[in-house]
Design a protein around this motif. Structure first.
Motif, mmCIF file in Angstrom:
data_model
loop_
_atom_site.group_PDB
_atom_site.id
_atom_site.type_symbol
_atom_site.label_atom_id
_atom_site.label_comp_id
_atom_site.label_asym_id
_atom_site.label_seq_id
_atom_site.Cartn_x
_atom_site.Cartn_y
_atom_site.Cartn_z
ATOM 1 N N VAL A 74 0.844 -1.206 0.000
ATOM 2 C CA VAL A 74 0.000 0.000 0.000
ATOM 3 C C VAL A 74 0.873 1.247 0.000
ATOM 4 O O VAL A 74 0.598 2.219 -0.711
ATOM 5 C CB VAL A 74 -0.956 -0.004 1.204
ATOM 6 C CG1 VAL A 74 -1.704 1.325 1.298
ATOM 7 C CG2 VAL A 74 -1.950 -1.157 1.101
ATOM 8 N N TRP A 75 1.949 1.219 0.788
ATOM 9 C CA TRP A 75 2.825 2.390 0.854
ATOM 10 C C TRP A 75 3.476 2.669 -0.502
ATOM 11 O O TRP A 75 3.591 3.831 -0.920
ATOM 12 C CB TRP A 75 3.909 2.182 1.910
ATOM 13 C CG TRP A 75 4.808 3.375 2.028
ATOM 14 C CD1 TRP A 75 4.596 4.517 2.756
ATOM 15 C CD2 TRP A 75 6.072 3.564 1.353
ATOM 16 N NE1 TRP A 75 5.643 5.391 2.587
ATOM 17 C CE2 TRP A 75 6.557 4.839 1.734
ATOM 18 C CE3 TRP A 75 6.830 2.775 0.492
ATOM 19 C CZ2 TRP A 75 7.771 5.341 1.269
ATOM 20 C CZ3 TRP A 75 8.029 3.280 0.015
ATOM 21 C CH2 TRP A 75 8.498 4.544 0.408
ATOM 22 N N LEU A 76 3.918 1.625 -1.188
ATOM 23 C CA LEU A 76 4.570 1.810 -2.485
ATOM 24 C C LEU A 76 3.649 2.461 -3.510
ATOM 25 O O LEU A 76 4.109 3.137 -4.429
ATOM 26 C CB LEU A 76 5.068 0.463 -3.020
ATOM 27 C CG LEU A 76 6.363 -0.083 -2.415
ATOM 28 C CD1 LEU A 76 6.648 -1.483 -2.930
ATOM 29 C CD2 LEU A 76 7.542 0.838 -2.727
ATOM 30 N N THR A 77 2.353 2.231 -3.373
ATOM 31 C CA THR A 77 1.399 2.836 -4.309
ATOM 32 C C THR A 77 0.859 4.168 -3.790
ATOM 33 O O THR A 77 0.078 4.823 -4.495
ATOM 34 C CB THR A 77 0.206 1.900 -4.548
ATOM 35 O OG1 THR A 77 -0.511 1.722 -3.322
ATOM 36 C CG2 THR A 77 0.670 0.547 -5.057
ATOM 37 N N GLY A 78 1.234 4.541 -2.579
ATOM 38 C CA GLY A 78 0.704 5.770 -2.001
ATOM 39 C C GLY A 78 -0.777 5.681 -1.682
ATOM 40 O O GLY A 78 -1.428 6.708 -1.474
#
Length: 267
Positions: A74-78
């Motif tokens: 989720v963090w990698l996709t913002g």
């Protein structure tokens, strides 16, 4: 920075949190040119998640590792696509007229249906990651690295094939005007990346059975993405009179989950 490289950098800047240091103006022309490189962004995300899983899996149990991987994912996709999933859930599950659904999607606040949809999706994805990681590096690698490639490939396809709900207005309208040549290049890129990464995933557990399963997944993953994605896009477009930026994100999230599920059933 060459003109040829700008669309690739734009794809990474727009869809991910990878540290791409470039001053880009996201004009409609650049956004359109960047869409065919979306599978490359998906591959990069999948590789990072799999590598973290392979290394951290040496010390962590499967369940907490799966939660950590999903957090990183989720963090990698913002949270970009997850936001689209929540907004779409709020809109479509409100059972309101078209105009009201479009208003709901524009609202920055998240409603009860969006929260429920988000929680259930994350629980579902966690269960899929637990299953894949429990079956070894090969199954986990195949599912984790291939799913984000074809879910993002379909987003680019949907931008060309279905109309936008708000015409030229809104984010979706800025992607309009892609050609069949762009779709072909995106498809060839996704096929090439999938072939390389499936072979990479099979290295730790190489064998005839894994190679057969890789071949099956290689053939059926794009078919599944096209079939389920087309169904989702068709239903959404019928109710909204076209697609929006939020629906692109929702389709990406839904397709990732379905491709992970298929990997769980196959491997």
């Amino acid at each position: 920075m060459t003109q040829k490289g700008r669309p690739i950098l734009a794809a990474f800047q727009f869809l991910s949190r990878f540290p791409v240091r470039a001053e880009l103006e996201f004009t409609p022309e650049l956004l359109k040119r960047s869409a065919k490189y979306y599978p490359l962004v998906g591959a990069a995300i999948g590789i990072v998640i799999w590598l973290i899983g392979a290394i951290a899996g040496l010390a962590l149990p499967v369940f907490p590792l799966s939660v950590i991987l999903l957090i990183v994912w989720v963090w990698l996709t913002g949270g970009l696509h997850l936001d689209g999933w929540m907004d779409s859930a709020d809109a479509f599950l409100s059972y309101r007229p078209r105009e009201k659904m479009l208003e709901i999607m524009k609202d920055s606040r998240v409603g009860a249906m969006g929260v429920l949809g988000c929680v259930l999706l994350l629980l579902f994805k966690t269960s899929l990651l637990v299953t894949l990681l429990g079956r070894g590096l090969y199954a986990a690698g195949a599912g984790i690295m291939i799913a984000p490639i074809w879910s993002r490939w379909f987003m680019a396809l949907a931008m060309r094939k279905w109309p936008t709900a708000r015409g030229k207005e809104g984010l979706a309208g800025r992607f309009q005007g892609q050609s069949s040549e762009d779709t072909l290049r995106s498809t060839l890129l996704a096929l090439a990346l999938s072939a390389v990464l499936l072979l990479l995933a099979a290295v730790p557990q190489c064998g005839d059975v894994n190679l057969i399963l890789s071949s099956v997944y290689y053939i059926l993953a794009p078919v599944l993405a096209w079939g389920i994605g087309s169904w989702m896009a068709g239903r959404m477009s019928t109710r909204l009179g076209g697609l929006t930026g939020d629906t692109y994100g929702a389709m990406n999230e839904g397709l990732e989950a379905m491709l992970l599920l298929f990997a769980c059933l196959l491997f």
